[in-house]
Design an enzyme around this catalytic site. Structure first.
Site, PDB file in Angstrom:
ATOM      1  N   GLU A 247       0.826  -1.212   0.000  1.00  0.00           N
ATOM      2  CA  GLU A 247       0.000   0.000   0.000  1.00  0.00           C
ATOM      3  C   GLU A 247       0.858   1.259   0.000  1.00  0.00           C
ATOM      4  O   GLU A 247       0.500   2.256  -0.652  1.00  0.00           O
ATOM      5  CB  GLU A 247      -0.936  -0.009   1.204  1.00  0.00           C
ATOM      6  CG  GLU A 247      -2.068  -1.017   1.055  1.00  0.00           C
ATOM      7  CD  GLU A 247      -2.966  -1.104   2.273  1.00  0.00           C
ATOM      8  OE1 GLU A 247      -4.025  -1.756   2.184  1.00  0.00           O
ATOM      9  OE2 GLU A 247      -2.620  -0.517   3.322  1.00  0.00           O
TER      10      GLU A 247
ATOM     11  N   HIS B 208     -10.331   0.196   0.783  1.00  0.00           N
ATOM     12  CA  HIS B 208     -10.544  -0.592   1.993  1.00  0.00           C
ATOM     13  C   HIS B 208     -12.002  -1.039   2.161  1.00  0.00           C
ATOM     14  O   HIS B 208     -12.299  -1.841   3.042  1.00  0.00           O
ATOM     15  CB  HIS B 208     -10.100   0.197   3.235  1.00  0.00           C
ATOM     16  CG  HIS B 208      -8.607   0.184   3.433  1.00  0.00           C
ATOM     17  ND1 HIS B 208      -7.778   1.059   2.777  1.00  0.00           N
ATOM     18  CD2 HIS B 208      -7.802  -0.609   4.191  1.00  0.00           C
ATOM     19  CE1 HIS B 208      -6.527   0.812   3.130  1.00  0.00           C
ATOM     20  NE2 HIS B 208      -6.516  -0.197   3.977  1.00  0.00           N
TER      21      HIS B 208
END
Length: 221
Positions: A132, A166
């Site tokens: 990420e 997410h």
């Protein structure tokens, strides 16, 4: 390989890793989780290799002022606690506005998976956050940063995408965490700063959640 090409390669690699569980979706959940863990770790390793093969720094990396190892460690480690504190503040504000109990479906789902398959903790505290950071902080910030617009619009866009990916009901929590990690990256011009903070924060959250889950410490209601 130019910085832009490396950034594109890392984003495409992330998408491949992100979608890789679909290849084994017909197998048992244990197989899917194990395959996902391997894919996350392998993805993180490949991104690091691409990073070191890239000799061209991004615009953000060229402007990093506090690039010494000392500042990288200090900001990275202190960033762990600051990120936890920031998360608590944003969650508190969100709770006060919406008048709902604070919760994170993403975190609860991850802890549930770890309880059933301990190996997945490697994806959560190492593979996932490393990928990420390389994708949302380094690559997307690089791709959206132009000399005329500068760092901030790119950081806002990458932070918004970081939150969206997410699939959680806490958009602003992840958005401001992403923005905070972006600032750490900008200050030093080294992606390792935000990697340290992100991995450390995930580790701390997972450890605390597991302690509560197994009843080692009970949180008063």
């Amino acid at each position: 390989m130019s910085a832009k090409k490396t950034s594109i390669s890392i984003v495409l690699l992330y998408l491949a890793v992100y979608l890789s569980p679909l290849l084994v979706s017909s197998f048992s959940q244990q197989v899917v989780i194990t395959a996902s863990t391997i894919a996350y770790i392998l993805g993180a390793v490949l991104m690091i290799i691409l990073y070191f093969r890239d000799k061209q720094p991004t615009l953000v990396e060229k402007e990093g002022k506090l690039s010494s190892p000392v500042f990288i460690l200090l900001l990275g480690i202190s960033g762990i606690l600051i990120a936890i504190f920031l998360q608590a503040i944003i969650m508190g504000i969100q709770t006060a506005i919406t008048n709902t109990e604070p919760s994170s479906e993403n975190t609860e789902s991850i802890i549930s998976i770890i309880v059933d398959n301990k190996l997945f903790i490697l994806a959560t505290v190492i593979g996932g956050p490393i990928m990420e950071e390389f994708v949302f902080r380094r690559s997307l910030t690089d791709l959206f940063t132009f000399e005329k617009t500068g760092f901030w619009p790119a950081a806002l866009i990458s932070s918004a995408l970081f939150s969206i990916i997410h699939f959680d009901g806490n958009f602003f929590v992840y958005f401001f965490l992403g923005l905070f990690f972006s600032i750490l990256y900008k200050l030093t011009g080294k992606i390792w700063t935000s990697v340290i903070s992100h991995c450390g924060m995930n580790t701390l959250v997972v450890v605390v959640q597991l302690i509560v889950h197994y009843g080692i410490v009970e949180i008063p209601k």
